[in-house]
Scaffold this active site. Structure first.
Site, mmCIF file in Angstrom:
data_model
loop_
_atom_site.group_PDB
_atom_site.id
_atom_site.type_symbol
_atom_site.label_atom_id
_atom_site.label_comp_id
_atom_site.label_asym_id
_atom_site.label_seq_id
_atom_site.Cartn_x
_atom_site.Cartn_y
_atom_site.Cartn_z
ATOM 1 N N GLU A 158 1.806 -0.845 7.571
ATOM 2 C CA GLU A 158 2.815 -0.809 6.960
ATOM 3 C C GLU A 158 3.175 -1.505 5.502
ATOM 4 O O GLU A 158 4.147 -2.070 5.261
ATOM 5 C CB GLU A 158 4.272 -1.705 7.875
ATOM 6 C CG GLU A 158 4.211 -1.073 9.133
ATOM 7 C CD GLU A 158 5.290 -1.366 10.246
ATOM 8 O OE1 GLU A 158 5.972 -0.669 10.749
ATOM 9 O OE2 GLU A 158 5.616 -2.696 9.748
ATOM 10 N N GLU A 234 3.228 3.353 16.242
ATOM 11 C CA GLU A 234 3.817 2.280 16.960
ATOM 12 C C GLU A 234 5.054 2.902 17.621
ATOM 13 O O GLU A 234 6.107 2.943 16.644
ATOM 14 C CB GLU A 234 4.153 1.290 15.753
ATOM 15 C CG GLU A 234 2.906 0.436 15.331
ATOM 16 C CD GLU A 234 3.481 -1.096 14.744
ATOM 17 O OE1 GLU A 234 4.659 -1.364 14.566
ATOM 18 O OE2 GLU A 234 2.624 -1.646 14.022
#
Length: 577
Positions: A158, A234
């Site tokens: 991320e 995710e």
């Protein structure tokens, strides 16, 4: 040998279109004796792949002391996945977030003078390169094109939410390829245009992280990844808890509907989490978005497989959805059965706080200054105040909880979460402050911050200098409690007791009658407990117990009843209304 590549629209397994249906298991959050069971349960839900982060600070808590054995045996974990006939995805970071302390980065690393985290800063890149080479020594021979089962490796984590240093990402990619990683490389970001743009490189395959509005998020992802398979790497099916909050859950049917929409769109998925596990020991992270919020010990995450490895309503809802798109085994995991319930009388052994010692320092020492990886440190300073007077004691910062004593008498507590930095204290000769590091921030600009007391410290209008600091080893404290004599259980105290088991088994320790502290079973640190909630039980894995006599030790910081209750099931706290 097999091949795993990225085609124009799909992942390709041996040249044929293949959908990844994966679930997250963090080996470092699961007792090694439970690894095989959790992996098998993943296959029984219909998953064909297991994803795991690699926690650098679990493997190298002390600089240069690399460990890939026992709890850290990543190779064995990957081999167990292969033995179940499943593929593996490895996400080595080096930053992982994961609600794990310090976001997975070692404290020694983030404490280096002048370090530039997650960017092209020379000393950071040097240390990261050494770390990744060690990880890839384990991963490279286990890739699918070498007869293993690893099909994807992720670059950073991320990153678009943190930075935009393309040179840093390219350094990681070059190193990864130099180390013999030949499978496709991915990145993951939330499906926000600016994150997807900043967090990847053209040669990396972009994936998304989200838990709802699948169609909308996939459309945004497709704008930034115009070719190849869409993947939510995710898929958030639950959430984590923090002390002082509520226990978070998501509706099983609603989560299943979002999963269905994702799979109906042809996307691949990694369910985060399939099984969350536990922040055993002192491994919980913390968030700080204006208010410091340390993560609880349980990482149940309201996942399909609960903290103790039992299938939940969400497990069967997800299994039904997956069965629409892939073959699902007929077998299912055994349902949960009650854990043994019993009570143990505990002996209070009195105040366990070690004596203050050491030479005075002109400034306050941090946990990092002392190279201390524990949760507790004692600070002392001479006061020389006028008898009968009171004065305001003020710190610049407290990280994260402080118990203040004057001449050994408790006078107050300061909480970082409540933004408390000052209290009025009586006259005395010595000021003692016990500081607890409650969890290292795992996300945002406070990543890697130092812990302890921060000055200048003032008593009235006078600065206090000449502080002494003593790091406290919890394992040593537990050992002394186990050998201690009986006393009256008042205030801060140690507690110890024994109980018998016919065979090793999972247990749930009820902590509701205690204040705040740490619990050990047979020398294994289960983690933190706190009456602040929401969590009310600590999970005791069977691997920490034994047939015959077992020992429980409690390091209580405030006030505890001299009894340990083991209950039939977990109690993770109240829900949102």
């Amino acid at each position: 040998m097999s091949t795993f590549t990225i085609g124009e629209t799909d992942f390709l397994l041996d040249g044929a279109p293949h959908r990844v249906i994966s679930g997250a298991l963090h080996y470092f959050r699961i007792h090694p004796e439970h690894w095989a069971d959790r992996i098998r349960s993943a296959r029984l839900m219909g998953l064909n792949t297991i994803e795991t982060y690699v926690a650098w600070n679990a493997h190298e808590p002390v600089r240069g002391e690399w460990d890939a054995t026992g709890w850290n045996d990543l190779g064995r974990f990957l081999d167990l996945i292969a033995a179940e006939g499943m593929h593996a995805i490895v996400r080595p970071g080096p930053y992982i977030c994961a609600e794990w302390h310090n976001g997975g980065l070692p404290v020694w690393l983030t404490g280096l003078d002048g370090i530039g985290l997650r960017r092209s800063e020379p000393q950071y890149v040097t240390e990261v390169s050494t770390y990744l080479r060690r990880v890839y020594d384990i991963v490279a021979p286990r890739q699918i094109d070498r007869g293993g089962n690893v099909v994807l490796v992720q670059i950073e984590n991320e990153y678009g939410a943190y930075g935009d240093d393309a040179d840093y990402l390219r350094t990681l990619v070059d190193l990864t390829r130099e180390c013999g990683i030949t499978v496709p490389l991915t990145t993951v970001d939330q499906p926000e245009p600016w994150m997807l743009s900043a967090g990847s490189l053209p040669e990396l395959h972009k994936t998304g992280s989200f838990g709802s509005r699948s169609d909308e998020r996939l459309a945004t992802l497709r704008e930034h990844q115009p070719t190849g398979p869409l993947m939510c790497s995710e898929f958030w099916d639950g959430w984590f808890d923090w002390w002082g909050g509520v226990h978070h859950t998501t509706d099983a049917a609603a989560s299943a509907a979002d999963l269905d929409a994702l799979l109906a769109a042809g996307a691949s998925v990694n369910i985060y989490m399939f099984h969350g596990g536990t922040n055993f020991g002192l491994t919980n992270g913390a968030n700080d978005k204006g208010r410091y919020a340390p993560i609880v010990t349980s990482y149940d995450y309201d996942a399909p497989l609960d903290e103790a490895g039992n299938p939940t309503e969400k497990f069967f809802a997800f299994r039904d959805v997956i069965a629409k798109y892939a073959d699902v085994p007929d077998e299912v995991p055994a349902p949960a059965s009650p854990a043994p319930a019993f009570s143990v009388d505990l002996v209070a052994t009195g105040d366990w706080l070690p004596d203050g010692a050491g030479a005075p320092h002109p400034t306050l020492r941090t946990f990092e200054d002392e190279a201390h990886l524990g949760a507790l440190m004692r600070y002392d300073v001479d006061l020389d105040t006028v008898a009968g007077s009171h004065a305001l004691l003020t710190f610049d910062d407290v990280r994260d909880m402080a118990w203040v004593m004057v001449d050994g008498v408790f006078v107050g507590r300061l909480s970082r979460s409540l933004h408390e930095r000052a209290l009025t204290i009586p006259a005395g000769e010595r000021l003692t402050v016990l500081v607890e590091e409650q969890g290292r921030t795992d996300y945002g600009p406070r990543l890697g911050e130092a812990k302890g007391l921060f000055g200048p410290v003032r008593l009235g209008d006078r600065e206090l200098t000449g502080w002494r600091s003593v790091p406290i080893d919890l394992a040593d404290v537990a050992t002394s409690i186990a050998a201690g004599g009986a006393t009256v259980p008042t205030g801060r105290t140690g507690l110890r007791g024994t109980f018998d088991l016919a065979a090793p088994c999972d247990l749930f320790l009820d902590t509701d009658a205690w204040g705040k502290g740490f619990a050990f079973v047979n020398g294994f640190l289960l983690g933190r407990y706190w009456r602040n909630g929401p969590q009310r039980t600590l999970f005791v894995p069977a691997g920490a117990t034994r047939a015959g006599e077992n020992e429980i030790v409690v390091v209580e910081l405030e006030q505890a009843a001299p009894r340990a209750d083991f209950v039939e099931a977990a109690s993770l706290g109240h829900l949102e209304e």
